[in-house]
Design an enzyme around this catalytic site. Structure first.
Site, mmCIF file in Angstrom:
data_model
loop_
_atom_site.group_PDB
_atom_site.id
_atom_site.type_symbol
_atom_site.label_atom_id
_atom_site.label_comp_id
_atom_site.label_asym_id
_atom_site.label_seq_id
_atom_site.Cartn_x
_atom_site.Cartn_y
_atom_site.Cartn_z
ATOM 1 N N LYS A 52 106.645 17.581 -26.072
ATOM 2 C CA LYS A 52 106.772 16.164 -26.612
ATOM 3 C C LYS A 52 107.724 15.144 -25.964
ATOM 4 C CE LYS A 52 105.440 17.756 -31.433
ATOM 5 N NZ LYS A 52 105.902 17.875 -32.677
ATOM 6 N N GLN A 96 110.764 18.395 -36.699
ATOM 7 C CA GLN A 96 109.969 19.457 -36.055
ATOM 8 C C GLN A 96 109.886 20.499 -37.385
ATOM 9 O OE1 GLN A 96 108.398 19.511 -33.223
ATOM 10 N NE2 GLN A 96 107.362 21.566 -33.933
ATOM 11 N N ASP A 119 105.000 10.972 -37.571
ATOM 12 C CA ASP A 119 104.152 11.989 -37.946
ATOM 13 C C ASP A 119 103.063 11.803 -39.172
ATOM 14 O OD1 ASP A 119 104.297 14.213 -36.235
ATOM 15 O OD2 ASP A 119 106.122 15.283 -37.095
#
Ligand code: NDP
Length: 298
Positions: A52, A96, A119
């Site tokens: 990422k 994460q 997200d």
């Protein structure tokens, strides 16, 4: 019939190039910045975060990775998120996953300001998606899946989509997204009875169960579109949740693993970060309540 592979790698590369152009052309001296919170030593998570970070820098997005020991306490992590929420140089925040067991994932994700939740995992953005609101940040993997489906040029409205998996990060948001596209959606899971019979009725199959090659070729209706989200390692090699070779004979389109959904996920995360940055340029900077359309000036 031999299915046409959907080249997610190429589609994602083109998407990232276009995004890089948009970011370069954006009339602002600031650059979009994504903060990534990484807790613990999970090797796969570290690789995902590195990917990422690299992809972000290639399109002109700053990426600040904050690493914490797996023993970090919940309150300490919430405090970190509060600081990032209040930091006007940070446009997007992701945590994460998976988090270590002692941390309440829902509580942690809920703390991210909705306008920085790129997200789309917070209940607020998941709710906006369920409402089909244009303000929703749509989770990267489902958003990538939709992009791949649209790339086939096949009309989605009215199609029967069968989703295998009901997780909060893939199965459920994909179901809402496809419902918003006027698909008729069936969500299946590990307790579903006679899964193969249900899958055989699908015009669109989204396999997200994390079971290597579980969906067999003879479960697939002639001409169905197959999106394989699964990432499994078998004898050191990556494979999806679908028996790719078996599916080739019946599907019309199919995503390979690797090179299908995976590259799209990263591209969509970057797109969401740029979207957050653009929105934050036109919104009150000192609002701390976190609601997207809020003008509380708090
Ligand atoms: P989860 O483990 O959170 O969810 C798996 C889902 O599959 C659950 O709903 C589970 O049912 C269901 N399931 C498990 N076994 C079966 C079975 N035998 N029959 C029917 N359903 C079953 O996984 P994620 O949603 O996070 O991920 C799914 C897969 O996608 C994984 O392989 C993951 O690595 C991959 N992935 C890939 C991404 C990408 O970018 N390509 C991004 C995210 C994930 P139940 O709820 O009943 O337990």
């Amino acid at each position: 019939m031999t299915a046409q592979p959907i080249n997610g790698k190429a589609i994602a590369a083109e998407f990232r190039q276009e995004l890089a152009r948009k970011i370069a052309d954006f009339p602002s001296e600031d650059m979009p910045v994504l903060a990534v919170i990484l807790v613990g030593d999970d090797e796969a998570s570290k690789i995902y975060v590195r990917n990422k970070q690299k992809a972000a820098s290639e399109v002109g997005i700053g990426c600040e990775v904050m690493e914490f020991s797996s023993s970090i306490g919940e309150q300490a992590l919430l405090n970190v998120i509060d600081e990032l929420n209040a930091n006007h140089h940070i446009n997007g925040i992701i945590v994460q996953l998976p988090l270590p067991q002692h941390l309440d994932t829902l509580k942690i994700l809920s703390r991210i300001s909705p306008i920085k939740d790129v997200d789309g995992f917070s209940p607020y953005n998941a709710g906006l998606l369920a409402y089909n609101s244009p303000d929703a940040f749509i989770s990267a993997t489902p958003k990538g899946i939709l992009h791949l489906l649209l790339s086939t040029g096949v009309e989605l409205s009215g199609k029967h989509a069968v989703i295998i998996g009901r997780s909060n990060i893939v199965g459920k948001p994909t179901a809402n997204l496809l419902l918003n596209q006027n698909c008729t959606v069936s969500i299946t899971h590990s307790k579903t009875q006679d899964l193969s019979t249900i899958v055989k009725t699908a015009d669109i199959i989204v396999a997200a169960c994390g079971q290597a090659r579980m969906i067999k070729g003879d479960w697939i209706k002639q001409g169905a579109i197959v999106i394989d989200v699964g990432i499994n390692r078998v004898e050191g090699k990556l494979c999806g949740d679908v028996d790719f070779e078996g599916a080739l004979a019946t599907a019309s389109f199919i995503t390979p693993v690797p090179g299908g959904v995976g590259p799209m996920t990263v591209a969509m995360l970057l797109a969401n970060t740029f979207q957050a940055f653009c929105r934050q340029q036109t919104e009150p900077k000192h609002c701390s309540c976190g609601h997207h359309n809020c003008h509380c000036q708090g």
